[in-house]
Design a protein around this motif. Sequence first.
Motif, PDB file in Angstrom:
ATOM      1  N   LYS A 153      -6.114  -2.282   1.814  1.00  0.00           N
ATOM      2  CA  LYS A 153      -7.394  -1.494   1.960  1.00  0.00           C
ATOM      3  C   LYS A 153      -7.825  -0.831   0.723  1.00  0.00           C
ATOM      4  N   LEU A 154      -6.782  -0.268   0.023  1.00  0.00           N
ATOM      5  CA  LEU A 154      -7.073   0.111  -1.203  1.00  0.00           C
ATOM      6  C   LEU A 154      -7.501  -0.389  -2.277  1.00  0.00           C
ATOM      7  N   GLY A 155      -7.006  -1.878  -2.263  1.00  0.00           N
ATOM      8  CA  GLY A 155      -7.618  -2.901  -3.365  1.00  0.00           C
ATOM      9  C   GLY A 155      -8.910  -3.307  -3.107  1.00  0.00           C
ATOM     10  N   THR A 156      -9.324  -3.379  -1.589  1.00  0.00           N
ATOM     11  CA  THR A 156     -10.771  -3.422  -1.182  1.00  0.00           C
ATOM     12  C   THR A 156     -11.695  -2.458  -1.407  1.00  0.00           C
ATOM     13  N   THR A 157     -11.357  -1.318  -1.293  1.00  0.00           N
ATOM     14  CA  THR A 157     -12.339  -0.057  -1.538  1.00  0.00           C
ATOM     15  C   THR A 157     -12.183   0.605  -2.554  1.00  0.00           C
ATOM     16  N   ILE A 158     -11.183   0.755  -3.614  1.00  0.00           N
ATOM     17  CA  ILE A 158     -11.251   1.364  -4.764  1.00  0.00           C
ATOM     18  C   ILE A 158     -10.986   0.720  -5.974  1.00  0.00           C
ATOM     19  N   GLY A 159     -10.530  -0.759  -5.641  1.00  0.00           N
ATOM     20  CA  GLY A 159     -10.198  -1.626  -6.615  1.00  0.00           C
ATOM     21  C   GLY A 159      -8.731  -1.810  -6.971  1.00  0.00           C
ATOM     22  N   TYR A 160      -8.353  -2.949  -7.543  1.00  0.00           N
ATOM     23  CA  TYR A 160      -6.867  -3.025  -8.007  1.00  0.00           C
ATOM     24  C   TYR A 160      -6.433  -2.158  -9.000  1.00  0.00           C
ATOM     25  N   ALA A 161      -7.350  -1.820  -9.947  1.00  0.00           N
ATOM     26  CA  ALA A 161      -6.989  -0.936 -11.190  1.00  0.00           C
ATOM     27  C   ALA A 161      -6.778   0.415 -10.736  1.00  0.00           C
ATOM     28  N   ASN A 162      -7.622   0.954  -9.924  1.00  0.00           N
ATOM     29  CA  ASN A 162      -7.391   2.293  -9.343  1.00  0.00           C
ATOM     30  C   ASN A 162      -6.333   2.426  -8.567  1.00  0.00           C
ATOM     31  N   THR A 163      -5.895   1.409  -7.847  1.00  0.00           N
ATOM     32  CA  THR A 163      -4.845   1.457  -6.718  1.00  0.00           C
ATOM     33  C   THR A 163      -3.459   1.411  -7.533  1.00  0.00           C
ATOM     34  N   TYR A 164      -3.179   0.684  -8.774  1.00  0.00           N
ATOM     35  CA  TYR A 164      -2.161   0.792  -9.496  1.00  0.00           C
ATOM     36  C   TYR A 164      -1.904   2.112 -10.349  1.00  0.00           C
ATOM     37  N   SER A 165      -3.278   2.883 -10.700  1.00  0.00           N
ATOM     38  CA  SER A 165      -3.141   3.981 -11.293  1.00  0.00           C
ATOM     39  C   SER A 165      -2.564   5.054 -10.110  1.00  0.00           C
ATOM     40  N   SER A 240      -8.691 -12.137   3.112  1.00  0.00           N
ATOM     41  CA  SER A 240      -8.734 -10.669   2.483  1.00  0.00           C
ATOM     42  C   SER A 240      -7.450 -10.139   2.241  1.00  0.00           C
ATOM     43  N   THR A 241      -7.362  -9.087   1.160  1.00  0.00           N
ATOM     44  CA  THR A 241      -5.990  -8.546   0.960  1.00  0.00           C
ATOM     45  C   THR A 241      -5.445  -7.707   2.128  1.00  0.00           C
ATOM     46  N   LEU A 242      -6.507  -7.211   3.068  1.00  0.00           N
ATOM     47  CA  LEU A 242      -6.211  -6.395   4.177  1.00  0.00           C
ATOM     48  C   LEU A 242      -5.306  -7.492   5.164  1.00  0.00           C
TER      49      LEU A 242
END
Length: 387
Positions: A153-165, A240-242
């Motif tokens: 869900k995070l990868g879809t909504t805020i992007g992969y980079a922000n999720t890792y942060s 989807s990643t979800l």
Amino acid sequence: MQDATIDKLHIFITMFVISFIMSIQGPIFTPYASMLGASSIMIGIMLSASQLTDLTGNLMVGPLVDKYGKIIFISIPIFISGLLYVAHGFIADYTSLLVLRAINGFALAFLMPAAFALISGYAKNSRQQGKNMAIVGILGVIADIIAPILGGKLGTTIGYANTYSIMGYALLVIAVYTVIFLRDRQLLSVKNKRAKATNLLTVFQNTQLQLVYLTGFAVMYIHGVINYEVPYLTVEKGYSTLRTGQLFGFEAVGTLASLSLFFLHRYDPINRMMFGLFWLCMSLAAFFNGLLDLPLSLFLMGFCFGLVMPAAGTAVTNAVPSTEHGKAFGVLSAVYSLGMIASSFLTAIIRQAVSPYFIAFLVGMMILTVIGFIKFSMPKTIRDSRY
């Protein structure tokens, strides 16, 4: 005794949070690497590289844990890993991702052997040892159920980079928590007087540990195939990643179901490992022959993982004295890494020509055959002991 219970609660909380954060990246790593330009073979190399550095660290940490203590090798790796995950959010190419993942694998290599050695001190007997390992497993599985869905869900909504942060900042917080709250205790050492391991070589020569390590390699090889193939559905079939996070959830629910069966800890851990590995192979066979769909197959494989993993931890603590737990768990973690390395690398190469699930089935059954031969070649007094 109340203080010991509270101290044990802190390590359980730590393990849960670590498992939760690590599981978030399950459905997002492969599409993130692909977005940065990595091919399927390069993704396999990335997975193998992190496991290779993890293996190196696992072999180094065992003697250090036994000599210098456990908590330092829990807190510092978590802090370093947090910084590295924050850095994941600022990279622009897959080469940087490869380097960060390799360094992170080395840092985290020091964490798990130290954590399991710490947990082993909170037991009065072998059965309680098994329960502690199962509780850690249950907490990890609960994290595995929720976190991949959240990660997708995070990868879809805020992007992969922000999720890792976000993952990195959370690890920095838990690193501070471990410094403040973790305590090392030894309620009662669970010893096996026959085991006289003093270095890594003698650990490898312990016949009972050989059974554990072989089983661990087979199970993690199979687990590595699943970790590679399921997220790749986002690239290959447009899932989807979800959706891939939900698929990992089926596996986690199966593991939770078996870990909840506490009565199983009455039985010999070696027998439980062999039983779990056999049915894990059968679940793979049913899937690649089209007898089961992927969600049900993942549930059954997760159930088998839940049978094997606590049994492996209990078998390790039964086979060596508590002063050698760091070395024994370090080698076990290294074997786990080796299984993941082999599966990630081989799967990336062969997946276009032959089903990776079929190869995983063959690996599991061949190792199960070797384990059976070793076990039934052991003297009956050792084979039938319950420690």
